[in-house]
Design a protein around this motif. Structure first.
Motif, mmCIF file in Angstrom:
data_model
loop_
_atom_site.group_PDB
_atom_site.id
_atom_site.type_symbol
_atom_site.label_atom_id
_atom_site.label_comp_id
_atom_site.label_asym_id
_atom_site.label_seq_id
_atom_site.Cartn_x
_atom_site.Cartn_y
_atom_site.Cartn_z
ATOM 1 N N VAL A 141 0.838 -1.201 0.000
ATOM 2 C CA VAL A 141 0.000 0.000 0.000
ATOM 3 C C VAL A 141 0.874 1.253 0.000
ATOM 4 C CG1 VAL A 141 -1.562 1.353 1.438
ATOM 5 C CG2 VAL A 141 -2.041 -1.058 1.017
ATOM 6 N N GLN A 142 1.891 1.254 0.877
ATOM 7 C CA GLN A 142 2.787 2.408 0.965
ATOM 8 C C GLN A 142 3.564 2.595 -0.335
ATOM 9 O OE1 GLN A 142 3.197 4.682 3.534
ATOM 10 N NE2 GLN A 142 4.604 5.809 2.212
ATOM 11 N N GLN A 143 4.118 1.519 -0.888
ATOM 12 C CA GLN A 143 4.938 1.639 -2.086
ATOM 13 C C GLN A 143 4.104 1.947 -3.327
ATOM 14 O OE1 GLN A 143 8.063 1.979 -1.819
ATOM 15 N NE2 GLN A 143 8.078 1.427 0.345
ATOM 16 N N ASP A 144 2.872 1.458 -3.364
ATOM 17 C CA ASP A 144 1.969 1.802 -4.462
ATOM 18 C C ASP A 144 1.726 3.308 -4.468
ATOM 19 O OD1 ASP A 144 0.092 0.967 -6.617
ATOM 20 O OD2 ASP A 144 -1.432 1.736 -5.237
ATOM 21 N N GLY A 183 -2.564 -8.917 -7.982
ATOM 22 C CA GLY A 183 -1.520 -9.832 -8.409
ATOM 23 C C GLY A 183 -0.707 -9.385 -9.602
ATOM 24 N N LYS A 184 -0.279 -10.369 -10.406
ATOM 25 C CA LYS A 184 0.658 -10.139 -11.506
ATOM 26 C C LYS A 184 0.177 -9.086 -12.502
ATOM 27 C CE LYS A 184 3.571 -12.675 -14.751
ATOM 28 N NZ LYS A 184 3.886 -13.995 -15.335
ATOM 29 N N PRO A 185 -1.117 -9.051 -12.892
ATOM 30 C CA PRO A 185 -1.539 -8.011 -13.836
ATOM 31 C C PRO A 185 -1.256 -6.595 -13.332
ATOM 32 C CG PRO A 185 -3.202 -9.722 -13.692
ATOM 33 C CD PRO A 185 -2.202 -10.018 -12.618
ATOM 34 N N ALA A 186 -1.507 -6.348 -12.050
ATOM 35 C CA ALA A 186 -1.239 -5.012 -11.496
ATOM 36 C C ALA A 186 0.246 -4.703 -11.534
ATOM 37 C CB ALA A 186 -1.769 -4.930 -10.061
ATOM 38 N N ALA A 187 1.076 -5.686 -11.194
ATOM 39 C CA ALA A 187 2.523 -5.482 -11.208
ATOM 40 C C ALA A 187 3.023 -5.189 -12.619
ATOM 41 C CB ALA A 187 3.223 -6.715 -10.630
ATOM 42 N N GLU A 188 2.501 -5.907 -13.592
ATOM 43 C CA GLU A 188 2.913 -5.685 -14.985
ATOM 44 C C GLU A 188 2.483 -4.307 -15.474
ATOM 45 O OE1 GLU A 188 1.131 -9.023 -16.905
ATOM 46 O OE2 GLU A 188 2.866 -10.346 -16.534
ATOM 47 N N GLU A 189 1.309 -3.862 -15.057
ATOM 48 C CA GLU A 189 0.845 -2.525 -15.439
ATOM 49 C C GLU A 189 1.736 -1.442 -14.847
ATOM 50 O OE1 GLU A 189 -3.743 -4.135 -15.615
ATOM 51 O OE2 GLU A 189 -3.194 -2.642 -14.105
ATOM 52 N N HIS A 190 2.169 -1.633 -13.614
ATOM 53 C CA HIS A 190 3.074 -0.662 -12.990
ATOM 54 C C HIS A 190 4.384 -0.571 -13.779
ATOM 55 C CE1 HIS A 190 0.864 -1.070 -8.917
ATOM 56 N NE2 HIS A 190 0.545 0.081 -9.481
ATOM 57 N N ALA A 191 4.928 -1.700 -14.193
ATOM 58 C CA ALA A 191 6.183 -1.694 -14.952
ATOM 59 C C ALA A 191 6.008 -0.991 -16.299
ATOM 60 C CB ALA A 191 6.677 -3.124 -15.152
ATOM 61 N N ARG A 192 4.903 -1.254 -16.967
ATOM 62 C CA ARG A 192 4.643 -0.604 -18.253
ATOM 63 C C ARG A 192 4.424 0.894 -18.072
ATOM 64 N NH1 ARG A 192 -0.208 -3.898 -19.471
ATOM 65 N NH2 ARG A 192 -0.744 -2.204 -20.890
ATOM 66 N N LEU A 193 3.751 1.276 -16.985
ATOM 67 C CA LEU A 193 3.531 2.698 -16.722
ATOM 68 C C LEU A 193 4.859 3.404 -16.484
ATOM 69 C CD1 LEU A 193 1.572 5.037 -16.297
ATOM 70 C CD2 LEU A 193 1.361 4.351 -13.899
ATOM 71 N N ARG A 194 5.749 2.770 -15.725
ATOM 72 C CA ARG A 194 7.094 3.344 -15.532
ATOM 73 C C ARG A 194 7.759 3.605 -16.870
ATOM 74 N NH1 ARG A 194 10.882 -1.232 -14.178
ATOM 75 N NH2 ARG A 194 10.277 -1.538 -16.354
ATOM 76 N N LEU A 208 -2.928 3.915 -20.115
ATOM 77 C CA LEU A 208 -2.626 2.784 -19.238
ATOM 78 C C LEU A 208 -3.075 3.075 -17.813
ATOM 79 C CD1 LEU A 208 -1.438 0.043 -18.654
ATOM 80 C CD2 LEU A 208 0.814 1.114 -18.462
ATOM 81 N N LEU A 209 -2.824 4.284 -17.326
ATOM 82 C CA LEU A 209 -3.255 4.637 -15.977
ATOM 83 C C LEU A 209 -4.767 4.509 -15.844
ATOM 84 C CD1 LEU A 209 -2.776 5.797 -13.131
ATOM 85 C CD2 LEU A 209 -2.976 8.086 -14.147
ATOM 86 N N THR A 210 -5.496 4.975 -16.842
ATOM 87 C CA THR A 210 -6.959 4.881 -16.814
ATOM 88 C C THR A 210 -7.401 3.423 -16.738
ATOM 89 O OG1 THR A 210 -7.157 6.942 -18.077
ATOM 90 C CG2 THR A 210 -9.077 5.477 -18.037
ATOM 91 N N SER A 211 -6.809 2.588 -17.572
ATOM 92 C CA SER A 211 -7.129 1.159 -17.559
ATOM 93 C C SER A 211 -6.746 0.522 -16.228
ATOM 94 C CB SER A 211 -6.397 0.467 -18.703
ATOM 95 O OG SER A 211 -6.581 -0.938 -18.646
ATOM 96 N N HIS A 212 -5.619 0.933 -15.667
ATOM 97 C CA HIS A 212 -5.110 0.399 -14.396
ATOM 98 C C HIS A 212 -6.084 0.685 -13.255
ATOM 99 C CE1 HIS A 212 -2.128 -0.624 -11.308
ATOM 100 N NE2 HIS A 212 -2.322 0.572 -10.770
ATOM 101 N N VAL A 213 -6.526 1.916 -13.155
ATOM 102 C CA VAL A 213 -7.453 2.294 -12.082
ATOM 103 C C VAL A 213 -8.802 1.611 -12.275
ATOM 104 C CG1 VAL A 213 -8.716 4.219 -11.028
ATOM 105 C CG2 VAL A 213 -6.297 4.482 -11.617
ATOM 106 N N GLU A 214 -9.279 1.570 -13.508
ATOM 107 C CA GLU A 214 -10.570 0.923 -13.772
ATOM 108 C C GLU A 214 -10.501 -0.581 -13.494
ATOM 109 O OE1 GLU A 214 -11.405 2.078 -17.768
ATOM 110 O OE2 GLU A 214 -12.250 4.030 -17.177
ATOM 111 N N SER A 215 -9.366 -1.212 -13.784
ATOM 112 C CA SER A 215 -9.205 -2.635 -13.480
ATOM 113 C C SER A 215 -9.205 -2.870 -11.977
ATOM 114 C CB SER A 215 -7.907 -3.169 -14.104
ATOM 115 O OG SER A 215 -7.966 -3.136 -15.507
#
Length: 228
Positions: A141-144, A183-194, A208-215
């Motif tokens: 939570v903190q690192q997100d 899980g893994k989908p959220a982690a992969e989205e963070h890497a792509r957003l970076r 991507l951010l929009t899709s990430h939050v909606e997911s």
């Protein structure tokens, strides 16, 4: 970049600051339940502050929509609902996408370094979670927060950053109440957003951010733990 610890003490906190942070984090964590009456005598005993200080704290939390003032009847923790989650997700996206565009346009090398370093710390925690170590949830939570905050930290708008911080915490509250990591989908989205942020691809990053939050929103609703 402003640092915010969601659950841990910060430097130079007063007794009132500590109580405010503890009550706020207990609401986010779900220790204080949605709709729960906040009785001043019980809060005074548990958090160790005077009633007058508690009234000030609860008024501040009401301004942030974490509690609801009931006129002469006192305060209660703000309830949750599907409509409430959708509303706060929309507000988070409105603020975060705008700040992200500004940061990508104006961010310097130090900003890029903050994005990369904060993502590295997030990735370490996400890897442990994916491996099944659920003791990492609060650290995640903190690192997100640190990562998403880093991506927009070059927007040069303190007022927008403050509004985003509160919206982010209200959105986070729903995740903490269901306590179910995507899980893994959220982690992969963070890497792509970076990568999109560092590449200065504003349109790709916003999409991507929009899709990430909606997911994340749909994942929380999919647990069946949020009332309609």
């Amino acid at each position: 970049m402003k640092h915010k610890s969601l659950f841990l003490p910060s430097d130079n906190e007063t007794v009132g600051d500590i109580a405010f942070r503890n009550i706020r984090s207990d609401i986010i964590r779900g220790r204080l339940k949605p709709g729960q009456k906040l009785r001043l005598d019980q809060l005074k005993s548990h958090y160790g502050v005077a009633v007058s200080t508690l009234r000030e704290i609860l008024s501040r939390l009401a301004a942030e929509n974490f509690v609801v003032a009931e006129g002469q009847r006192g305060f209660e923790v703000t309830g949750i609902s599907e409509a409430g989650l959708r509303d706060i997700a929309a507000l988070r996206l409105l603020l975060e996408t705008h700040a992200l565009r500004q940061s990508i346009a104006t961010g310097d090398l130090q900003w890029e370094a903050r994005v990369v370093s904060s993502h590295y710390m997030l990735k370490v925690v996400e890897t442990k979670l994916i491996e099944g170590d659920m003791n990492q949830v609060e650290q995640w939570v903190q690192q997100d927060w640190e990562f998403h905050h880093a991506t927009i930290s070059a927007c040069a708008s303190p007022a927008m950053m403050a509004a985003h911080s509160t919206a982010f915490d209200r959105f986070l509250r729903y995740h903490m109440l269901v306590l179910d990591f995507r899980g893994k989908p959220a982690a992969e989205e963070h890497a792509r957003l970076r990568d999109l942020v560092i590449a200065r691809d504003a349109e790709g990053a916003v999409a991507l951010l929009t899709s990430h939050v909606e997911s994340g929103l749909n994942h929380v609703l999919g647990t069946g733990k949020i009332p309609a």
